[in-house]
Design a protein around this motif. Structure first.
Motif, short mmCIF file in Angstrom:
data_model
loop_
_atom_site.label_atom_id
_atom_site.label_comp_id
_atom_site.label_asym_id
_atom_site.label_seq_id
_atom_site.Cartn_x
_atom_site.Cartn_y
_atom_site.Cartn_z
N GLN A 198 -4.72 -23.34 95.40
CA GLN A 198 -5.32 -23.60 96.62
C GLN A 198 -4.87 -24.67 97.61
O GLN A 198 -4.78 -25.21 98.35
CB GLN A 198 -6.46 -23.82 96.71
CG GLN A 198 -7.74 -23.40 96.00
CD GLN A 198 -8.82 -24.07 96.16
OE1 GLN A 198 -8.94 -25.15 94.80
NE2 GLN A 198 -9.59 -23.76 96.40
N PRO A 199 -3.08 -23.87 97.89
CA PRO A 199 -2.44 -24.30 98.51
C PRO A 199 -2.76 -24.76 100.04
O PRO A 199 -2.40 -25.69 101.07
CB PRO A 199 -0.65 -23.77 98.27
CG PRO A 199 -1.20 -22.66 97.51
CD PRO A 199 -2.41 -22.48 96.91
N ASP A 200 -3.33 -23.55 100.24
CA ASP A 200 -3.76 -23.01 101.78
C ASP A 200 -5.27 -24.15 101.87
O ASP A 200 -4.93 -24.84 103.89
CB ASP A 200 -4.40 -22.01 102.34
CG ASP A 200 -5.43 -21.12 101.17
OD1 ASP A 200 -5.39 -21.68 99.84
OD2 ASP A 200 -6.07 -19.97 101.36
N ARG A 201 -5.31 -24.97 101.23
CA ARG A 201 -6.80 -26.04 101.56
C ARG A 201 -5.88 -27.16 101.14
O ARG A 201 -6.27 -28.21 101.91
CB ARG A 201 -7.57 -25.81 100.38
CG ARG A 201 -9.18 -26.58 101.15
CD ARG A 201 -10.11 -25.69 100.15
NE ARG A 201 -10.29 -25.83 98.50
CZ ARG A 201 -10.32 -26.89 98.07
NH1 ARG A 201 -10.69 -28.00 99.49
NH2 ARG A 201 -9.94 -27.37 96.84
N ARG A 202 -4.98 -27.31 100.50
CA ARG A 202 -4.41 -28.76 99.60
C ARG A 202 -3.33 -28.80 100.38
O ARG A 202 -3.14 -30.11 100.70
CB ARG A 202 -3.65 -28.26 98.83
CG ARG A 202 -4.92 -28.12 97.32
CD ARG A 202 -6.37 -29.52 97.14
NE ARG A 202 -5.99 -29.56 95.90
CZ ARG A 202 -6.22 -31.45 95.44
NH1 ARG A 202 -6.84 -31.92 96.57
NH2 ARG A 202 -6.76 -31.24 94.18
#
Lengths: 424, 333, 357
Positions: C150-154
């Motif tokens: 979940q890079p867009d959240r992390r």
């Protein structure tokens, strides 16, 4: 003793700066050096247990900031059972947060355990009051990881090593100094250096000071928590050999806590592997390192970089564990390793696998125990737990009653081929 | 964050209430009757026992402490009539009582005096930060060089002079004899911002420069530590400009310890700057409170103690908020 | 070495010497160090604390304090001489064509800034025209590439909200965000657990294959070197003491210090009769290094050298008996024979039984 290498010879050079008391010997010959080292420690299968830990638990409460209300628990150690043989060593391995250090701290009673028992020569350390505990504290000593922060920088080495002698009144006051000097010599330090301060010694020498302090009361059991991991590689071997010397000479038992699987393998004939507060596999050296049956142990071993393997070409196929270790506040249901396990099935979410003895000195907590690549398809524990292969209750089956996990090993064990309890 | 603030404000109010009770109790159970001083003064030191009892009655010391404290506390929220001898004074809410000395209303006095102290505190503390932190950062960046040594040494020399000496000398030399600075006076900011500024400029500079020496050393220390952190090395390794590395990555961490001390310093400045007010002849609450303490003027002492307690509580909450802005790890859920 | 004749390696260090003035005197942290790394290749630098392994690599990025550190010799990165380069030009190299990742990611990432912000900062400083939005997209892309779920959240998390392994991944993402040709990893896995270490080492190898960058991996762990490196440089007391192809050095080491390192660490698959043979004594002081060979006070094979050559004369770094590529700094005439006859039987008895390859 194997300490000559560190003691300054007659033609020792003058101190050379950064570490003022680092003195050089006339070089020893290689064969002499080898003579001072040890091969891997051997198991004495007949030794009685000096420490027997049964179903040990430690739950740290989590409190809210304002009202000090308990809102949950960190299940740091959750039902751990093992034995440390007299004069032998048990290794405790696992990754950070698995509870291995907490276990060590419980045995030295830095904390009072939430439950379980810790029998040390017949007395239960777990329930003892501080007062009755004091004489026993002499018998169990601890060696710490960080030789920099575990020694008081304002005390001389003599005061540090002599403190346990004075506190427990074991030698007359005028004999303390000579005993301290003896101890320094035993651990390979110059006995004349008793009035120096810790900062005048190198990391390896400080760790020796810590060992001398632990040795002062002639303990029967030493809890060594990562005793070499803060040291330079070349110094690690010095300290391990020293600990092996001491064990041989004084018959001290060790609970050896470390994350370095290779060092543990060398020092400990028996090893317990912990994951998230539980022992997942325990056994003698061969069972763990050459015949591991738990997928976590197999993953750990496959992750250790192997110099010889790489040097002779290529590298071993790794079992890649995905994700991170779950939180010990809210561990997964059933088997705690299932969230990262490559072979987990439905039963693993429903039932916690019992720590089942599968060999003479080998126990494993897995529904599908087997050598790497040869794990059974069906859970071998289903019948014992009285459930079907998915873990749903099976009205036809009768659960085995003697699954209680005991510290030692039984004479009969579960035969993986016959899938029943029997003697091999 | 909001619930945290509510908690802090509630806890703070509790502290303020406890301080006011404590001050009351000190007067009540103290070794000398607060009425004695007043009685002696009014009778030219011929205060007889009978007169003292009379005074104590007038001031209400013959009543139980809780009823008098109750009256005082009630006055904070509703109008209160105070009889003093034959005269009856009407004291509008929030009423902090009448000064024993001149029968003046404490609340009115406070309204006149607190702005003076507030102006002094704001100006001085701004300079603490501006001068102190900038010289501290400068010294830390040039650590070990001549500039660093000169800066640190001069702050030590300067701060080892007594404050009143520095203040008095600058007052005498810079305004009275040379007129290098405009005459020191307090004019309300709302009446005339320019005179407010010029009238207090010298005072601010004296207080600010003197206090900043400590901040030079705090922030130098904090900055030296911050600049040796691994993340500063990482910032350099990214190829950032030295200025970005120092201010964005170093200073932000270095400010955390400085802010703590600053919060407390501001709170103490707000409760009065006695020497400054005395030397520059400014009517702030510091001098007022000290004088009241001499003559055991309970209502005034009570009022100034409350100012200190409230300032400490408010500044602590502000420090916490600033912390959570600076450091996300302490950000309160 | 792995470089082709006439074809200069991407990083070429020649006779590098680094000195620091201290209160106790001049510390010579690195002396006459030379090595090269080609694109697509990995050099492992091995040594204990104080061996100069980190100091020499930080010199490549010009990270030492310009006012105090005295740096001599030559460091050529992609054709640019770095020693004596102006701060501005140095800055445009740092984090751009040369990136460094550090040991303890918790300490090496700024605790007060979001992961994404720290990554995009690294991107923006070398992409003047890029917008913040582009930089953020690039940060997310890199976090995704290094395997953060979940890079867009992390991307909006702070470092303390990441686990140890994820922080090291984020650190790697930050190092690689500008596609560096040279990546220096200083003890990248030392603070990590073994299973996480294995993940990170795999990741570094994948990324190297993908970007074809030159990699230097600094470590004290020979196991890490064995898995990662094409060439190995062993350092002791600020000098190179052995340098050559990884496989050759690990199977046929020719310098007693390297033997000592190999014999000090047990192997998970070793024979149980194998010994852990330490190196006696302690690492040398850099203020007053020993005369002759810096290792001689701790060397247990010095008696096999004629006279007191080891104590008086510094051995040169010369090719040993196994060819031009394998350099060693030792007076021993036949080190390979001594290693096979004396050391190997003690540390790897099982190899001797099967006969030496």
């Amino acid at each position: 003793m194997t300490t000559d290498a560190e003691l300054p010879g007659p033609e020792a050079e003058a101190p050379t700066g950064a570490a003022p008391f680092q003195q050089y010997d006339e070089p020893v010959a290689f064969q002499d050096l080898v003579g001072q080292t040890h091969a891997a420690a051997e198991l004495n299968p007949d030794a009685e247990a000096v420490l027997s830990v049964d179903n040990l638990r430690m739950y740290f409460p989590i409190k809210t900031a304002l009202m000090r209300r308990t809102v949950g628990h960190v299940q740091a150690v959750d039902g751990v059972s093992f034995e440390v043989p007299k004069g032998g060593s048990l290794g405790l391995v696992g990754e950070s947060g698995c509870g291995k250090s907490t276990t060590g701290q419980l045995i030295t009673r830095l904390y009072k355990p939430t439950g379980g028992s810790m029998l040390f020569e017949g007395a239960d350390l777990a329930t003892m009051s501080e007062g009755t505990l004091k004489p026993l504290r002499r018998e169990i000593q601890m060696i710490f990881q960080d030789p920099y922060s575990s020694l008081n920088p304002r005390h001389t080495v003599g005061a540090i090593v002599g403190a346990p002698l004075r506190i427990h009144n074991v030698v007359p006051k005028n004999k303390v100094l000579s005993r301290v000097q003896e101890l320094l010599e035993v651990v390979g330090l110059n006995p004349e250096h008793y009035n120096r301060y810790p900062n005048e010694f190198s990391g390896g020498q400080r760790q020796r000071i810590g060992i001398a302090r632990a040795l002062a009361l002639q303990p029967k059991l030493m809890v060594a928590d990562e005793p070499v991991s803060a040291l330079d590689v070349s110094i690690q071997a010095q300290v391990i050999n020293l600990l092996q010397d001491l064990q041989k000479e004084f018959g001290i038992a060790f609970l050896f806590i470390a994350h370095d699987l290779a060092v543990v393998r060398h020092f400990c004939p028996e090893v317990a592997v912990m994951y998230l507060g539980k022992i997942v596999e325990i056994g003698d050296r061969a069972s763990i390192y050459s015949n591991a049956h738990h997928p976590y142990t197999q993953a750990l071993l496959s992750a250790v970089p192997d110099i010889k393997q790489a040097a002779t070409g290529g590298r071993r196929e790794r079992i890649r564990l995905t994700g991170d270790v779950p939180s010990p506040i809210d561990p997964p249901s059933g088997c705690r390793f299932r969230t990262r396990c490559p072979i987990a099935q439905e039963i693993c979410t429903r039932h916690e696998p019992p720590l089942l003895q599968i060999g003479k000195r080998h126990k494993v907590a897995c529904h599908f125990p087997g050598r790497l690549g040869a794990h059974p398809r069906e859970p071998i524990t289903a019948r014992l737990l009285g459930v079907d292969t998915t873990g749903a209750p099976d009205p036809g089956a009768s659960p085995a009653t003697d699954l209680r996990q005991q510290p030692g090993y039984a004479d009969t064990w579960f035969d993986l081929d016959a899938k029943s309890i029997g003697r091999a | 964050m909001f619930s945290f603030l509510v908690k802090r404000v509630l806890a703070g109010s509790l502290i303020v209430v406890m301080v006011s009770i404590l001050v009351y109790a000190l007067f009540w159970y103290g070794p000398k009757s607060p009425a004695l001083e007043l009685c002696r003064r009014d009778t030219n030191n011929r205060c007889t026992d009978a007169k003292l009892v009379d005074y104590e009655q007038k001031l209400g010391y013959d009543n139980p402490i809780y009823s008098e404290y109750g009256k005082w506390a009630k006055g904070l929220v509703s109008e209160r009539k105070i009889e003093f001898g034959t005269t009856e004074y009407v004291c509008a809410a929030p009423c902090l009582g009448l000064s024993y000395r001149d029968r003046s209303q404490v609340t009115e006095q406070l309204k006149d005096r607190f702005p003076v102290t507030l102006s002094l505190a704001l100006g001085a503390s701004t300079l603490y930060l501006l001068i102190g932190v900038s010289t501290g950062v400068l010294a830390a960046r040039r650590r070990g060089t001549l500039a660093d040594k000169v800066l640190v040494a001069s702050t030590l020399v300067f701060s080892s002079l007594p404050y009143y000496l520095v203040a008095l000398l600058s007052f005498l030399l810079l305004t009275l004899s040379t007129s290098a600075f405009p005459e020191v006076q307090y004019v309300s900011f709302f009446d005339n911002p320019a005179s407010w500024f010029s009238g207090l400029l010298l005072v601010w500079l004296v207080m600010g420069l003197y206090g900043a020496t400590a901040y030079t050393r705090y922030s130098r220390g904090a900055m030296v530590e911050a600049l040796s952190e691994d993340y500063v090395r990482t910032a350099k390794a990214k190829g950032l400009r030295s200025r970005t590395v120092v201010f964005k990555h170093g200073l932000r961490s270095a400010l955390v310890p400085v802010v703590t001390i600053f919060g407390l310093d501001v709170a103490f400045l707000l409760s009065g700057t006695v020497f400054t007010e005395a030397i520059f002849d400014l009517e702030g609450i510091g001098k007022w409170g000290v004088e009241a303490t001499y003559i055991k003027d309970l209502p005034v002492v009570q009022a100034t103690s409350l100012i200190l307690a409230v300032s400490v509580v408010v500044m602590n909450v502000i420090v916490d908020i600033v912390y959570s802005v600076l450091d996300p790890r302490v950000r309160l859920s | 070495m792995t470089s082709v004749e006439g074809n200069e390696p991407y990083l070429k260090v020649t006779d590098l010497t680094v000195r620091f003035p201290t209160a106790d005197g001049l510390v010579q942290a690195v002396t006459d160090l030379s090595y090269g790394v080609d694109l697509g290749k990995t050099l492992g630098i091995v040594g204990e604390s104080g061996s100069g392994k980190s100091v020499s690599s930080m010199a490549v990025l010009g990270l030492h304090d310009r006012r105090s550190a005295q740096i001599d010799g030559s460091i050529v990165v992609g054709g640019t001489e770095v020693v004596g380069l102006s701060e501005d030009k140095m800055r445009s190299l740092r984090g751009n064509s040369v990136a460094m990742i550090f040991q303890d990611a918790l300490a090496a990432l700024h605790p007060f800034y979001k992961i994404g912000k720290q990554l995009s900062e690294a991107y923006l400083v070398h992409h003047k025209g890029a917008t913040k939005r582009e930089a953020r997209a690039r940060a997310i892309e890199m976090l995704d590439r290094v395997g953060i779920p979940q890079p867009d959240r992390r991307v909006d998390n702070y470092p303390h909200q990441f686990s140890g392994g994820m922080r090291q991944r984020a650190m790697i993402a930050m190092g690689l965000i500008n596609n560096p040709s040279l990546l220096i990893a200083d003890e990248p896995t030392t603070a990590l657990d073994v299973t996480v270490q294995a993940q990170i080492l795999d990741l570094l190898q994948d990324l190297q294959r993908e970007f074809n960058s030159a990699v230097i991996i600094i470590t004290h762990d020979l196991g890490v070197v064995a898995e990662m490196a094409d060439d190995v440089l062993v350092m002791y007391g600020g000098r190179a003491v052995e340098y050559g192809p990884c496989k050759d050095i690990l199977t046929h080491p020719e310098m007693p210090y390297t033997w000592g390192l190999l014999s000090s660490v047990p192997d998970v698959s070793a024979d149980t009769n194998a010994r852990m043979i330490p190196i006696p004594g302690n690492p040398p002081s850099l203020l007053a290094p020993p005369t002759g060979c810096a290792f001689h006070p701790r060397c247990v094979h010095a008696s096999k050298v004629q006279g007191d050559l080891c104590r008086t004369t510094l051995p040169e770094l010369l090719p040993g008996v196994r060819g031009e590529n394998h350099l060693k700094r030792c007076h021993l005439a036949n080190p390979d024979a001594i290693y096979e006859a004396e050391v190997l039987p003690e540390i790897a008895p099982e190899i001797m039984e099967g006969g030496l390859r």
